[in-house]
Motif scaffolding. Structure first.
Motif, PDB file in Angstrom:
ATOM      1  N   SER A 153     -65.758  16.639  -1.016  1.00 53.64           N
ATOM      2  CA  SER A 153     -65.838  15.510  -1.543  1.00 53.64           C
ATOM      3  C   SER A 153     -64.723  15.158  -1.625  1.00 53.64           C
ATOM      4  O   SER A 153     -64.689  13.740  -1.954  1.00 53.64           O
ATOM      5  CB  SER A 153     -65.719  15.232  -2.130  1.00 53.64           C
ATOM      6  N   ALA A 154     -65.012  15.885  -1.551  1.00 55.95           N
ATOM      7  CA  ALA A 154     -64.394  15.586  -1.892  1.00 55.95           C
ATOM      8  C   ALA A 154     -64.353  14.671  -1.945  1.00 55.95           C
ATOM      9  O   ALA A 154     -64.506  14.103  -2.426  1.00 55.95           O
ATOM     10  CB  ALA A 154     -64.333  15.628  -2.206  1.00 55.95           C
ATOM     11  N   GLU A 155     -65.377  14.098  -1.810  1.00 50.71           N
ATOM     12  CA  GLU A 155     -64.694  13.355  -1.776  1.00 50.71           C
ATOM     13  C   GLU A 155     -65.728  12.193  -1.215  1.00 50.71           C
ATOM     14  O   GLU A 155     -66.328  12.087  -0.627  1.00 50.71           O
ATOM     15  CB  GLU A 155     -64.872  13.119  -1.683  1.00 50.71           C
ATOM     16  N   PRO A 156     -64.529  13.402  -1.698  1.00 53.30           N
ATOM     17  CA  PRO A 156     -64.573  12.881  -1.816  1.00 53.30           C
ATOM     18  C   PRO A 156     -63.932  11.322  -1.646  1.00 53.30           C
ATOM     19  O   PRO A 156     -63.899  11.210  -1.672  1.00 53.30           O
ATOM     20  CB  PRO A 156     -64.651  13.510  -2.513  1.00 53.30           C
ATOM     21  N   LEU A 171     -62.425  17.567  -7.864  1.00 54.90           N
ATOM     22  CA  LEU A 171     -63.848  17.250  -7.975  1.00 54.90           C
ATOM     23  C   LEU A 171     -64.211  16.829  -9.392  1.00 54.90           C
ATOM     24  O   LEU A 171     -65.097  15.993  -9.586  1.00 54.90           O
ATOM     25  CB  LEU A 171     -64.682  18.457  -7.547  1.00 54.90           C
ATOM     26  N   LEU A 172     -63.564  17.411 -10.396  1.00 54.82           N
ATOM     27  CA  LEU A 172     -63.793  16.972 -11.771  1.00 54.82           C
ATOM     28  C   LEU A 172     -63.399  15.504 -11.940  1.00 54.82           C
ATOM     29  O   LEU A 172     -64.113  14.719 -12.574  1.00 54.82           O
ATOM     30  CB  LEU A 172     -62.987  17.839 -12.743  1.00 54.82           C
ATOM     31  N   PRO A 214     -70.087   7.442   2.544  1.00 54.25           N
ATOM     32  CA  PRO A 214     -70.848   8.650   2.323  1.00 54.25           C
ATOM     33  C   PRO A 214     -69.999   9.810   1.857  1.00 54.25           C
ATOM     34  O   PRO A 214     -69.508  10.577   2.642  1.00 54.25           O
ATOM     35  CB  PRO A 214     -71.450   8.938   3.702  1.00 54.25           C
ATOM     36  N   THR A 215     -69.819   9.917   0.569  1.00 55.75           N
ATOM     37  CA  THR A 215     -69.073  11.014   0.001  1.00 55.75           C
ATOM     38  C   THR A 215     -69.878  11.633  -1.102  1.00 55.75           C
ATOM     39  O   THR A 215     -70.652  10.975  -1.750  1.00 55.75           O
ATOM     40  CB  THR A 215     -67.741  10.547  -0.592  1.00 55.75           C
ATOM     41  N   ASP A 216     -69.681  12.899  -1.296  1.00 60.28           N
ATOM     42  CA  ASP A 216     -70.379  13.566  -2.380  1.00 60.28           C
ATOM     43  C   ASP A 216     -69.441  14.549  -3.020  1.00 60.28           C
ATOM     44  O   ASP A 216     -69.247  15.635  -2.526  1.00 60.28           O
ATOM     45  CB  ASP A 216     -71.623  14.284  -1.843  1.00 60.28           C
ATOM     46  N   ILE A 263     -72.514  23.679  -9.467  1.00 60.64           N
ATOM     47  CA  ILE A 263     -72.910  25.090  -9.531  1.00 60.64           C
ATOM     48  C   ILE A 263     -72.426  25.821  -8.286  1.00 60.64           C
ATOM     49  O   ILE A 263     -71.999  26.978  -8.344  1.00 60.64           O
ATOM     50  CB  ILE A 263     -74.437  25.210  -9.676  1.00 60.64           C
ATOM     51  N   ARG A 264     -72.494  25.138  -7.158  1.00 57.60           N
ATOM     52  CA  ARG A 264     -72.007  25.716  -5.900  1.00 57.60           C
ATOM     53  C   ARG A 264     -70.533  26.113  -6.020  1.00 57.60           C
ATOM     54  O   ARG A 264     -70.145  27.230  -5.666  1.00 57.60           O
ATOM     55  CB  ARG A 264     -72.211  24.695  -4.781  1.00 57.60           C
ATOM     56  N   ASN A 265     -69.696  25.195  -6.525  1.00 60.32           N
ATOM     57  CA  ASN A 265     -68.278  25.500  -6.664  1.00 60.32           C
ATOM     58  C   ASN A 265     -68.041  26.621  -7.662  1.00 60.32           C
ATOM     59  O   ASN A 265     -67.152  27.456  -7.475  1.00 60.32           O
ATOM     60  CB  ASN A 265     -67.526  24.243  -7.105  1.00 60.32           C
ATOM     61  N   LEU A 266     -68.824  26.612  -8.733  1.00 58.41           N
ATOM     62  CA  LEU A 266     -68.724  27.687  -9.713  1.00 58.41           C
ATOM     63  C   LEU A 266     -69.022  29.033  -9.072  1.00 58.41           C
ATOM     64  O   LEU A 266     -68.319  30.022  -9.297  1.00 58.41           O
ATOM     65  CB  LEU A 266     -69.690  27.413 -10.867  1.00 58.41           C
ATOM     66  N   MET A 267     -70.082  29.073  -8.240  1.00 58.78           N
ATOM     67  CA  MET A 267     -70.486  30.323  -7.596  1.00 58.78           C
ATOM     68  C   MET A 267     -69.450  30.789  -6.575  1.00 58.78           C
ATOM     69  O   MET A 267     -69.199  31.993  -6.435  1.00 58.78           O
ATOM     70  CB  MET A 267     -71.843  30.150  -6.933  1.00 58.78           C
TER      71      MET A 267
END
Length: 581
Positions: free
Chosen positions: A27-30, A329-330, A19-21, A71-75
């Protein structure tokens, strides 16, 4: 083996990954733990739920989650910037997830989910009482852990923000008081998601993290509306700003957990406090989770080093924890969309073949997966490297995230691109061990790999200036991924036989030629396009990104056809046949 700062329990797996996002900020993971085979129940356990429908729901949910998470990270960057304040926020948000990983992260996917599936199959009440006991124990343990963590917030801050002045550590400490309770809601939501998945319900666990993202997006928007998008020093962050940004982040995780409760009622799960914990078989659970805990513990020690080094190097213009995490994240977005799809398709085949003793089929799938991952991810890595500047401007340069921050991001992304393909290959080999099944070997492999990574990162940190610190961390990651893949291949061969190294190397050689050709053409075209690399405007960055990306992709495809890279020519042939129809 990931080397990423954060792993999130905020989403259901993309196929077979734990369970990563990566789309969520944490996420990191992610991916701070090995991927494991999906433990979703077989069709007879999920009633009328269709596997195709579940896959569609998860695919759409994952896409929306990644989009809102980005968008969250951008904000966050727009509101706080990529300097000291943004790094302090990132460090404070890292702490609850670090504690969560030690308590539950690796054990959840490797032990608890399989046990829940087995109990649902063999218990007369289909695992109802067992799940109630588990949730009761988890709620009590997570609440106690959250309380202790809040009390020890100054100690945690001193550990992870050492080397900085009192104003910086004070901001991290104040934010930690608000964010450390996140570990309670993160753990509860992860366990509820596990219960839902074992009952054939996949929609809510996949979509609930989107609520979290939306809350944080709204929080950042409100922060900008009230306080403006200004570059601040830690001492300028008053309690109003801290309460808004820290409290909003905590609220997002709480809303995510609450969003899963209606789904529990929908699947007929009745909440009941049960304190007969002996029936859980805690000794057996601890024994089963020992190797996974070892894996997680080693990773967390490695992350501790990364956070401390990046904290020491952090400045208003240097790439710190926030920029490092954004770049990671990218990478995980490309890995999640491409590599995870390939691995998810191969994992059931390898598992079935291993169970039947058909190890030639296992090696065939492993070789095929390695070649496919390499061929498909290579042009993306080239785009990340050649177009690092325009990507950083288009994706992140908003509000308080300055041009200097974007330039620092581009340097980190350029170096990180080198590790994309090795990371995916190392993850594929980890899947192969789990298909055998074997959790012990990946845990043991992880020890020298993380040790190598830490030594490299410390050495690079000492050898170069603070401006290269985050890029140095990424370079250490990339080299450790190569080491992980090599060691895994060496240990897999005695278990399953030859993995077709000759064919893999031939494909890799052709891919390298095609990638270098695409990179050269891409660099030439970007140089001819308008825009000052030192101060790239947003419009010029968009033009470079669109035109450069098209040129790189087209050149790579053309060279792949000429060089007869089978994994690419097969896809092109399939598209042509469909268009012909």
């Amino acid at each position: 083996m990931s080397g990423g700062l954060y792993r999130s329990a905020n989403a259901t797996p993309d196929g077979a990954i734990p369970p990563t996002d990566e789309a969520t900020f944490i996420s990191a993971e992610p991916l701070n733990q090995p991927a494991v085979e999906s433990t979703a129940p077989p069709p007879e356990q999920v009633g009328e739920a269709s596997a195709a429908a579940n896959s569609a729901v998860m695919a759409v949910g994952s896409l929306v989650s990644r989009g809102t998470g980005f968008i969250r990270n951008l904000m966050i960057g727009a509101a706080l910037g990529g300097g000291l304040v943004g790094n302090a926020y990132t460090t404070a948000q890292f702490l609850p997830n670090q504690v969560y990983e030690f308590l539950l992260g690796g054990v959840l996917t490797s032990v608890l989910i399989p046990v829940l599936v087995r109990r649902r199959k063999v218990d007369p009440d289909r695992g109802e009482a067992y799940s109630q006991r588990l949730l009761t124990l988890a709620v009590i343990a997570l609440a106690a852990a959250a309380l202790i963590a809040v009390v020890l917030a100054p100690v945690l801050t001193a550990l992870y923000a050492s080397g900085k002045d009192g104003e910086y550590t004070g901001l991290v400490n104040n934010l930690s008081y608000l964010m450390l309770p996140m570990l309670f809601f993160t753990g509860v939501s992860a366990l509820i998601a596990a219960v839902l998945n074992t009952r054939g319900h996949f929609a809510a666990p996949m979509w609930a993290p989107i609520l979290n993202n939306l809350v944080v997006i709204g929080t950042c928007a409100l922060y900008i509306a009230v306080f403006g998008a200004k570059i601040l020093q830690p001492a300028q962050m008053g309690w109003g700003r801290i309460l808004l940004i820290g409290g909003g982040t905590l609220l997002g995780v709480a809303v995510q957990a609450a969003g899963l409760l209606p789904a529990l009622r929908k699947v007929g799960f009745g909440w009941k406090w049960r304190f007969d914990f002996r029936e859980l078989g805690l000794r057996e659970l601890a024994k089963l989770g020992a190797w996974m805990f070892c894996y997680v513990a080693v990773n967390q020690l490695g992350l501790f080093v990364v956070v401390n080094l990046l904290t020491r190097a952090a400045g208003d213009d240097n790439a710190g924890i926030l920029i490092y995490n954004n770049v990671f994240l990218l990478l995980m977005m490309a890995h999640g969309i491409i590599a995870v799809s390939i691995i998810t398709a191969l994992m059931p085949r390898m598992s079935a073949a291993a169970a039947d003793g058909r190890f030639r089929d296992v090696t065939a799938d492993l070789s095929r997966g390695t070649r496919m991952v390499t061929a498909v991810l290579a042009p993306i890595a080239v785009c990340y490297a050649v177009l690092a500047g325009p990507i950083s401007v288009v994706v992140f340069r908003y509000g308080a995230f300055t041009g200097e921050n974007a330039t620092a991001t581009s340097t980190v992304l350029l170096v990180a691109a080198v590790g994309l393909v090795p990371f995916a290959i190392s993850q594929l080999f980890t899947f192969a061990f789990y298909a055998l099944p074997d959790t012990r070997t990946p845990a043991l492999i992880n020890i020298p790999v993380v040790a190598l990574r830490v030594l490299l990162q410390i050495g690079l940190f000492l050898a170069f200036s603070a401006t290269f610190a985050a890029a140095g961390m990424m370079l250490g990651n990339a080299i450790s991924y190569v080491a992980a893949a090599v060691i895994s291949a060496m240990l897999l061969r005695p278990r399953v036989g030859r993995i077709g190294l000759g064919g893999i190397m031939r494909t890799m050689g052709r891919v390298v030629v095609a990638a270098l050709g695409a990179a050269l053409v891409g660099l030439l075209v970007v140089r001819l396009l308008p825009g000052d690399p030192a101060d790239l405007s947003w419009f010029a960055a968009v033009v470079q990104l669109v035109v450069g990306g098209a040129v790189i992709g087209g050149t790579y495809l053309a060279l792949a056809m000429v060089l007869r890279i089978g994994e690419i020519t097969e896809v092109v042939g399939m598209v042509r046949r469909r268009l012909g129809r």
